[in-house]
Design an enzyme around this catalytic site. Sequence first.
Site, PDB file in Angstrom:
ATOM      1  N   GLU A  36       0.840  -1.209   0.000  1.00  0.00           N
ATOM      2  CA  GLU A  36       0.000   0.000   0.000  1.00  0.00           C
ATOM      3  C   GLU A  36       0.871   1.254   0.000  1.00  0.00           C
ATOM      4  OE1 GLU A  36      -3.212  -0.244   2.896  1.00  0.00           O
ATOM      5  OE2 GLU A  36      -4.089  -1.948   1.819  1.00  0.00           O
ATOM      6  N   GLU A  72      -5.208  -8.527  -0.873  1.00  0.00           N
ATOM      7  CA  GLU A  72      -6.042  -8.388   0.322  1.00  0.00           C
ATOM      8  C   GLU A  72      -7.482  -8.193  -0.136  1.00  0.00           C
ATOM      9  OE1 GLU A  72      -4.582  -5.507   3.188  1.00  0.00           O
ATOM     10  OE2 GLU A  72      -2.498  -6.092   2.807  1.00  0.00           O
TER      11      GLU A  72
END
Length: 542
Positions: A202, A326
């Site tokens: 991220e 995810e």
Amino acid sequence: MQTSRRAFLASAAATAVALRGAKLLTAQTSAEASITVLADEPIATIAPEVQGHFIEQLGGVVYDGVWVGKNSKIPNVTGIRKDFIDTLRAVNAPVLRWPGGCFADSYDWRDGIGPKRPQRTAFWKQEDANQYGTHEFMHTCRAIGCEPYLAADLRSLPARDFYQWVEYCNAPAGIGNDLAAQRSANGDKEPFNVKYWGVGNESWGCGGDQTPEEYAGEYRRFANWLPTYPQVQTSLVACGPNGDDIDWSRRLAAGLRGHLPWGLSTHYYTSGDPAKFAAGEAIDFTLPQFYDLLARASIMDRVITDAWSAFGENDKNHHTKLVIDEWGAWYGDSTRLAPKYNLSQQITLRDALHSGITFDIFHRHADKIGMANVAQSINCLHSLMLAQDDKFVRTPVFHVFRLYMAHQGGTSLRTEVVAPSIQNTIAQTSPVGGASTVGSTAAQKTLSGLSASASRKGNTLTLSVTNPHHDRPLTTTISFPGLGMRSASAEVLTHTDIHAHNTFAEPNNVTRKPATVAAIANSTLTHTFPAASITTISFSIA
Ligand code: AHR
């Protein structure tokens, strides 16, 4: 044959539109829906890794969920919770990602090797004594029989530390490599042979709040001249978009200047902040919230196709596959296992339906997806397991992984579905339909009345079907033009209450049961999918 099938589909579609939301009966049969499996339209092999897993040094995931310690009274294998290993073996887990998540971008792998383990204040102000490190993770993967997938720290460590972690894990013994000798001194002479390496996590957010161009430069530095060894093929995963952030995918691909990774990590959570996104809480939700969540799970389709085409503008041959690193539903804190178990939540039948819809989407895009990891496998968001001290329970999501296991490595076949669709009343009135993601906020106003996917492995054809209607069983005609079908067996996961879940006290409240399948005549079968159910039917091909 072809003509009558198309005619049936067209008439059923028209009926579905006309009678949407009302009681529905087709003219000639009692079927309300149809599924057609097109054996002559293979999509691609379903990578077993789409049923991958993820654990992070976060809340009660690793400490308690996975690692209980060698001296624990809780049954363990060299300190690793035995129930965790057994459960991931039971779903044939192909891959396990660790140490994060956001935690990865502040983790120094050297803290987790050797006899002296420093205590650090880690992710979300948690204390971490580093008892669980690289060796313990590798032993976990070996016990499960899955591939390890490590996420490297790109935010707080230099590229050299990444290279040296690769050396530590993969340099063969006996070549004079100092890091291989250290590994050996720490108990593992043979290399770990780690194939999958995430380069940051991220990076658009917790991983350094970078622009795509900044991250692309970092990726090039980290990926260039990485030590490689003949016995293992290294597959790098670059940080991809936050949900449906097309801009990130497009600009990153351009900035990589041809240094294309094996995988593009894409995160898509279905719910985000419940105050903002109205998904309700884990077990406390209304019917509109139930349908809204499932409708937003369907946005995964758009997330995949958008990332694929945006990145593909600079990767015309699609060298890079998508890694849905995810995924899962994310609620608030109301069912947290205990105060320190950050992001833990209960898992209901709603989350099981979400999983079925998600796997069907992955199968439809089997040509694009190299891996997908549920977030996270234990004591977290979309978990298969909940554990606290000596208490342990498998959630409804575990049962969906079991129901979909037979698809691993099968050839995904195009599957047409016609069913009465469901209105998402929340999305009808609110423009917000997304999740904790950037671009996916465009509302998904309807939900397909059935979700299905099929795959073939040798002479076995597996069909999985999710009926998201909360109160409406759907009698469905299933046909396989051109295929002679012999016999079928089925299992179903359902419950009369969409809020149903398993607890330590009642572990089998939501569990798989065998289902009866009618005889197949002329490659066609009629089956009633119960309301709020996930069914897998296994067929023998004559
Ligand atoms: O899975 C929980 C967190 O969600 C991860 O640490 C992070 O990558 C994501 O934002």
